[in-house]
Scaffold this active site. Structure first.
Site, PDB file in Angstrom:
ATOM      1  N   SER A  30       0.847  -1.205   0.000  1.00 43.78           N
ATOM      2  CA  SER A  30       0.000   0.000   0.000  1.00 43.78           C
ATOM      3  C   SER A  30       0.872   1.240   0.000  1.00 43.78           C
ATOM      4  O   SER A  30       1.755   1.390   0.834  1.00 43.78           O
ATOM      5  CB  SER A  30      -0.855   0.091   1.269  1.00 43.78           C
ATOM      6  OG  SER A  30      -1.627  -1.033   1.435  1.00 43.78           O
ATOM      7  N   HIS A  66      -4.115  -2.147  -4.208  1.00 44.35           N
ATOM      8  CA  HIS A  66      -3.114  -3.141  -4.583  1.00 44.35           C
ATOM      9  C   HIS A  66      -3.319  -3.421  -6.072  1.00 44.35           C
ATOM     10  O   HIS A  66      -4.434  -3.614  -6.512  1.00 44.35           O
ATOM     11  CB  HIS A  66      -3.278  -4.420  -3.765  1.00 44.35           C
ATOM     12  CG  HIS A  66      -2.947  -4.228  -2.317  1.00 44.35           C
ATOM     13  ND1 HIS A  66      -1.826  -4.749  -1.734  1.00 44.35           N
ATOM     14  CD2 HIS A  66      -3.582  -3.537  -1.349  1.00 44.35           C
ATOM     15  CE1 HIS A  66      -1.777  -4.389  -0.471  1.00 44.35           C
ATOM     16  NE2 HIS A  66      -2.840  -3.660  -0.201  1.00 44.35           N
ATOM     17  N   ARG A  68       0.022  -8.786  -4.507  1.00 47.53           N
ATOM     18  CA  ARG A  68       0.319  -9.506  -3.262  1.00 47.53           C
ATOM     19  C   ARG A  68      -0.932 -10.239  -2.777  1.00 47.53           C
ATOM     20  O   ARG A  68      -2.028  -9.689  -2.805  1.00 47.53           O
ATOM     21  CB  ARG A  68       0.773  -8.487  -2.233  1.00 47.53           C
ATOM     22  CG  ARG A  68       1.050  -9.067  -0.873  1.00 47.53           C
ATOM     23  CD  ARG A  68       1.525  -8.004   0.112  1.00 47.53           C
ATOM     24  NE  ARG A  68       2.952  -8.081   0.354  1.00 47.53           N
ATOM     25  CZ  ARG A  68       3.720  -7.034   0.626  1.00 47.53           C
ATOM     26  NH1 ARG A  68       3.203  -5.836   0.664  1.00 47.53           N
ATOM     27  NH2 ARG A  68       5.008  -7.194   0.855  1.00 47.53           N
ATOM     28  N   THR A  69      -0.754 -11.475  -2.357  1.00 44.61           N
ATOM     29  CA  THR A  69      -1.833 -12.202  -1.687  1.00 44.61           C
ATOM     30  C   THR A  69      -1.558 -12.132  -0.194  1.00 44.61           C
ATOM     31  O   THR A  69      -0.464 -12.472   0.252  1.00 44.61           O
ATOM     32  CB  THR A  69      -1.874 -13.672  -2.156  1.00 44.61           C
ATOM     33  OG1 THR A  69      -2.143 -13.689  -3.563  1.00 44.61           O
ATOM     34  CG2 THR A  69      -2.957 -14.457  -1.433  1.00 44.61           C
ATOM     35  N   HIS A  70      -2.520 -11.642   0.554  1.00 44.28           N
ATOM     36  CA  HIS A  70      -2.324 -11.493   1.998  1.00 44.28           C
ATOM     37  C   HIS A  70      -2.744 -12.752   2.760  1.00 44.28           C
ATOM     38  O   HIS A  70      -3.667 -13.453   2.346  1.00 44.28           O
ATOM     39  CB  HIS A  70      -3.126 -10.287   2.517  1.00 44.28           C
ATOM     40  CG  HIS A  70      -2.507  -8.977   2.166  1.00 44.28           C
ATOM     41  ND1 HIS A  70      -2.789  -8.330   0.994  1.00 44.28           N
ATOM     42  CD2 HIS A  70      -1.614  -8.202   2.831  1.00 44.28           C
ATOM     43  CE1 HIS A  70      -2.083  -7.198   0.946  1.00 44.28           C
ATOM     44  NE2 HIS A  70      -1.367  -7.098   2.047  1.00 44.28           N
ATOM     45  N   GLU A 116      -4.953  -3.725  14.740  1.00 45.47           N
ATOM     46  CA  GLU A 116      -4.664  -4.170  16.103  1.00 45.47           C
ATOM     47  C   GLU A 116      -5.483  -3.360  17.116  1.00 45.47           C
ATOM     48  O   GLU A 116      -5.845  -2.212  16.868  1.00 45.47           O
ATOM     49  CB  GLU A 116      -3.168  -3.975  16.424  1.00 45.47           C
ATOM     50  CG  GLU A 116      -2.231  -4.702  15.492  1.00 45.47           C
ATOM     51  CD  GLU A 116      -2.155  -4.086  14.112  1.00 45.47           C
ATOM     52  OE1 GLU A 116      -2.298  -2.849  13.978  1.00 45.47           O
ATOM     53  OE2 GLU A 116      -1.973  -4.847  13.139  1.00 45.47           O
ATOM     54  N   SER A 158       1.619  -8.170   6.447  1.00 47.55           N
ATOM     55  CA  SER A 158       2.275  -8.858   5.323  1.00 47.55           C
ATOM     56  C   SER A 158       3.744  -9.071   5.653  1.00 47.55           C
ATOM     57  O   SER A 158       4.145  -9.018   6.814  1.00 47.55           O
ATOM     58  CB  SER A 158       2.133  -8.017   4.041  1.00 47.55           C
ATOM     59  OG  SER A 158       2.879  -6.820   4.154  1.00 47.55           O
ATOM     60  N   ASN A 170       0.208   5.421   9.135  1.00 51.59           N
ATOM     61  CA  ASN A 170      -0.527   5.915  10.312  1.00 51.59           C
ATOM     62  C   ASN A 170       0.263   5.525  11.550  1.00 51.59           C
ATOM     63  O   ASN A 170       1.079   4.601  11.493  1.00 51.59           O
ATOM     64  CB  ASN A 170      -1.928   5.268  10.371  1.00 51.59           C
ATOM     65  CG  ASN A 170      -1.829   3.751  10.376  1.00 51.59           C
ATOM     66  OD1 ASN A 170      -1.670   3.119   9.319  1.00 51.59           O
ATOM     67  ND2 ASN A 170      -1.894   3.166  11.547  1.00 51.59           N
TER      68      ASN A 170
HETATM   69  N1  HPA Z   1      -1.797  -2.037  11.393  1.00 51.31           N
HETATM   70  C1  HPA Z   1      -1.732  -3.077  10.537  1.00 51.31           C
HETATM   71  N2  HPA Z   1      -1.627  -2.932   9.239  1.00 51.31           N
HETATM   72  C2  HPA Z   1      -1.572  -1.685   8.753  1.00 51.31           C
HETATM   73  C3  HPA Z   1      -1.628  -0.563   9.578  1.00 51.31           C
HETATM   74  C4  HPA Z   1      -1.742  -0.752  10.975  1.00 51.31           C
HETATM   75  O1  HPA Z   1      -1.791   0.189  11.780  1.00 51.31           O
HETATM   76  N3  HPA Z   1      -1.557   0.522   8.761  1.00 51.31           N
HETATM   77  C5  HPA Z   1      -1.431   0.054   7.492  1.00 51.31           C
HETATM   78  N4  HPA Z   1      -1.457  -1.276   7.475  1.00 51.31           N
END
Ligand code: HPA
Length: 276
Positions: A43, A75, A96-98, A197, A216, A239
Site C-alpha cells: 500500500s 493493490h 500480493r496475496t495477503h 490491532e 504482510s 498511520n
Molecule cells: N496495522 C496493521 N496494518 C496496517 C496498519 C496498521 O496500523 N496501517 C497500514 N497497514
C-alpha cells in the site's frame, strides 16, 4: 480461475514446481528469460515502479500460473518487467496475496518463490504499516531491520530448518542509507489481520521489541530466505498504530498517506534499486 481449482490448493502439488511454471510463464510473456531483482509493492508504493526504468512488459497477474487477483483496492494486480538504466531486469509484483485472505501460506509466498525461480537474487519487500515509534510521522518510509511473525504460521513445510539471522540484509540497509541517511529502521510485527490491532496488541508488540505493525511481509521474507535471496524491506508508515494515534484507523487514511508520500518514496526506491 475459481478458488477451488487453484493449483496451489491441491495438497499434492509441489509449490516450487508451481513457481517454476509461473516463472516460465513470465519468461514467455515478457520475453525476458531471467530477472535480477524483484520488488513487491505494498500500500502506497504502487507508483514507485515508474521511476525505476523502462517498463518492457506488463502482465495481468491472472495470466501467470498460481497468482490470484488482489483482494482489495490500492493493490495492483499486475506484474511488470522493468529494465533499469544499468541494465538490470526488475520484476515488479503488484499482486500480493495477503495471509488474511485465508488461502494459506503457499499462495501468500507464491510470488516470492516465482521471483526466485526467475533468477532473482535480491528481493525488495514493501508495505504500508502502522508505526509505534512516537517520533514517526505518517508518510515516512522506514527500513525493516527484523521481524516478529505473529501469524503462528510458516511458509515452510515439514522439517525445514531455515536460519533467519540477518534476514533483512544489513548490507542492503546500509546501501539504502547511503541513498538516504535519514532513514530510520524498526522491527516489523506481522499480525494476521484484516482487522487492525487493538491498542493493547500494539502495546504488546512494543513490549516484545516491535516498532512497526502490519499484515504482510514476514511470511514472504521467510520464503525469500529459504530461496536464498537477499532481502531489503521498507515500510511506509501510513498511520501511527492504534492507541499511539488517538483517532480511529481507516483504510482510507492508509491509502491517502500512501498517495501523499508517493513522490518521495518513489524517488527513494528508484534510487536504491538503481545502485543494487
Ligand atoms: N496495522 C496493521 N496494518 C496496517 C496498519 C496498521 O496500523 N496501517 C497500514 N497497514
Amino acid at each position: 480461475m475459481r478458488d477451488d481449482s487453484h493449483p496451489l490448493d491441491d495438497p499434492s502439488a509441489d509449490p516450487f514446481e508451481v513457481a517454476a511454471t509461473a516463472a516460465a510463464d513470465i519468461a514467455r510473456l515478457t520475453g525476458v528469460p531471467q530477472h535480477d531483482i524483484a520488488l513487491t509493492l505494498g500500500s502506497g508504493w504502487s507508483k514507485a515502479a515508474e521511476l525505476i526504468g523502462e517498463t518492457t512488459a506488463t502482465l495481468d497477474a491472472t495470466e501467470v500460473t498460481g497468482f490470484s487477483k488482489p483482494a482489495l483496492a490500492g493493490h495492483v494486480g499486475s506484474l511488470r518487467s522493468i529494465l533499469t538504466p544499468k541494465g538490470k531486469r526488475v520484476l515488479v509484483i503488484g499482486a500480493r496475496t495477503h495471509y488474511y485472505e485465508g488461502h494459506g501460506t503457499r499462495r501468500v509466498v507464491h510470488s516470492v518463490r516465482t521471483a526466485a525461480a526467475t533468477g532473482v537474487k535480491t528481493m525488495v519487500l514493501t508495505n504500508g504499516a502502522g508505526g509505534i515509534k512516537p517520533t514517526w510521522k505518517p508518510g515516512q518510509p522506514v527500513l525493516i531491520s527484523d521481524h516478529i511473525n505473529l501469524t503462528a504460521d510458516s511458509p515452510l513445510e515439514g522439517a525445514t530448518f531455515v536460519d533467519l539471522t540477518d534476514l533483512y540484509s544489513t548490507r542492503l540497509r546500509d546501501v539504502a542509507r547511503s541513498i538516504d541517511p535519514t532513514l530510520d529502521e524498526g522491527v516489523y510485527c506481522q499480525f494476521r489481520g484484516p482487522h487492525y490491532e487493538t491498542p493493547a496488541e500494539v502495546q504488546m508488540a512494543k513490549a516484545i521489541g516491535g516498532h512497526i505493525v502490519g499484515m504482510s511481509t514476514a511470511l514472504e521474507a521467510i520464503a525469500a530466505r529459504q530461496a536464498g535471496m537477499e532481502i531489503l524491506g521498507f515500510s511506509l508508515i501510513t498511520n501511527l498504530a492504534a492507541g499511539i494515534q488517538t483517532t480511529p484507523l481507516s483504510h482510507q487514511e492508509v491509502l491517502e498517506a500512501g498517495r501523499d508520500a508517493e513522490p518521495v518514496i518513489s524517488d527513494l526506491l528508484a534510487r536504491v534499486i538503481g545502485v543494487l
